[in-house]
Design an enzyme around this catalytic site. Structure first.
Site, mmCIF file in Angstrom:
data_model
loop_
_atom_site.group_PDB
_atom_site.id
_atom_site.type_symbol
_atom_site.label_atom_id
_atom_site.label_comp_id
_atom_site.label_asym_id
_atom_site.label_seq_id
_atom_site.Cartn_x
_atom_site.Cartn_y
_atom_site.Cartn_z
ATOM 1 N N SER A 89 93.758 23.707 26.416
ATOM 2 C CA SER A 89 93.137 22.603 27.146
ATOM 3 C C SER A 89 93.640 22.394 28.563
ATOM 4 O O SER A 89 93.080 21.556 29.278
ATOM 5 C CB SER A 89 93.290 21.305 26.355
ATOM 6 O OG SER A 89 92.270 21.209 25.389
ATOM 7 N N ASN A 188 86.642 17.746 22.903
ATOM 8 C CA ASN A 188 86.387 18.987 23.624
ATOM 9 C C ASN A 188 84.928 19.116 24.057
ATOM 10 O O ASN A 188 84.619 19.810 25.032
ATOM 11 C CB ASN A 188 86.777 20.178 22.750
ATOM 12 C CG ASN A 188 88.272 20.274 22.557
ATOM 13 O OD1 ASN A 188 89.031 20.377 23.496
ATOM 14 N ND2 ASN A 188 88.708 20.214 21.299
ATOM 15 N N GLY A 322 98.107 22.087 26.020
ATOM 16 C CA GLY A 322 97.031 22.874 25.451
ATOM 17 C C GLY A 322 97.449 23.523 24.150
ATOM 18 O O GLY A 322 98.616 23.901 23.984
#
Length: 367
Positions: A89, A188, A322
């Protein structure tokens, strides 16, 4: 540590959970960062279930790399300090930067409904704005929650190609989690929509926009957007599903299911250059840089693709974490960029909490 989708909640939680050590060291008189303390933290991460870990530290007049663990389970080779890894991420910070550049150019409006750019894509596109997407306040269901990303199911989709609109459809088949703009929930799906928006506005693949606007100007030659490429460039360490017995090496996978929400690959050196340039205003005009870090009372410090994280010692850092199967990472910096940390963990088959991350961050940021 649990990895779900493209975000490693364990990494960011470790950053925010510094309490005792952060408060204690705030009063210590330290002229430099103690590399031994950093190394001990990395070794603790490796001992707690990671296959390997690498870090890049900048602060108090020095910069250095450190590592712990090994390249792969059962081996003896140390983790390369210049190794490539999947950043999950942290991809979102790159994508948000491109979007804010388009805002600065007058091509995108932060408070303009998504339906203006992508008519018909979202059932609630008239109520969801670009800002809602970037800040995770859209209410869109997180499509990765509907995917088999657990150890038992991931092998069934590991090499499958996904189209971005297919991922959006997974989310829009469910109702909104809440009315847009009223709550915060990490999804997401927001950044898959942003990727499509960038393509619609620029007339080119979102990957090209990231390359042309960020990677090439900053000479980030070790950062890539793999698309359907399943391999990680050499050198790299291997990541494994957690928990699995025997170990399941998932270094090779098709990251198209992450796309603009989490597909990118980088190195600690490239992430360091990106974060430094971003926070120094080299990529965004002042108005857009201010928007980048602007959070709301209910967004848990999350701005537009970057998080503001207050440490107990009084220092505030900015960055993102992430997580993607096999890899967990974090890139954080003080706002003046004088102190920075990039860290990559290659996960092992045994799940761990990785409390050593807190010790590393405490030593780097809390003098």
């Amino acid at each position: 540590m649990t990895i779900r989708g493209m975000r490693s909640a364990g990494v960011l939680a470790a950053v925010m959970a510094l309490t005792v050590t952060g408060a204690a060291s705030a009063t210590a008189q330290v002229s430099g960062i103690d590399r031994g303390v950093v190394q001990a933290g990395l070794d603790k991460i490796a001992a707690d279930g990671a296959t390997g870990v690498q870090a890049r530290v900048t602060g108090r007049g020095e910069s250095f790399t450190a590592r712990g663990g090994v390249v792969e389970v059962g081996g003896h080779r140390p983790v390369p300090t210049n190794g490539h890894f999947r950043i999950g991420s942290i991809t979102k910070t790159f994508v948000s930067t491109v979007t804010l550049q388009l805002v600065g150019e007058g091509k995108v409006g932060l408070d303009t409904p998504v339906s203006t750019y992508l008519p018909g894509l979202l059932p609630d596109g008239d109520a969801i704005t670009v800002r809602h997407l970037l800040q995770h306040t859209s209410g869109l269901y997180n499509y990765t929650n509907a995917m088999p990303l657990d150890p038992a199911g991931f092998e069934t989709i590991r090499f499958k190609h996904y189209e971005p609109r297919e991922l959006v459809a997974m989310a829009t088949s469910r109702p909104l989690d809440f009315p847009p703009g009223t709550k915060w929930n990490y999804s997401n799906t927001n950044y898959i929509v942003i990727g499509l928006l960038i393509e619609q506005v620029t007339g080119a693949p979102y990957e090209q926009a990231v390359r042309d606007r960020i990677l090439r100007p900053l000479h980030l030659s070790h950062t890539s957007l793999p698309g359907d490429r399943v391999t990680v460039p050499h050198p790299h360490a291997h990541g494994y599903l957690q928990p699995t017995s025997p170990p399941v090496d998932v270094t090779a996978l098709n990251p198209s299911w992450g796309w603009a929400a989490g597909e990118m690959i980088s190195t600690t050196a490239d992430l360091d250059r990106f974060m430094s340039a971003l926070l120094q205003g080299k990529l965004l005009a002042p108005a857009q840089l201010a928007e980048l870090t602007k959070s709301l009372p209910f967004t848990q410090g999350y701005g537009l693709g970057i998080a503001e994280i207050p440490l107990p010692c009084g220092v505030t850092v900015y960055g993102h974490d992430g997580g993607i199967p096999g890899y967990a990472s974090v890139a954080v910096s003080t706002k003046d960029t004088k102190t920075r940390l990039e860290l990559s963990i290659t996960t092992g088959p045994v799940a761990g909490e990785f409390s050593g991350i807190g010790e590393v961050i405490d030593e780097v940021f809390c003098p």
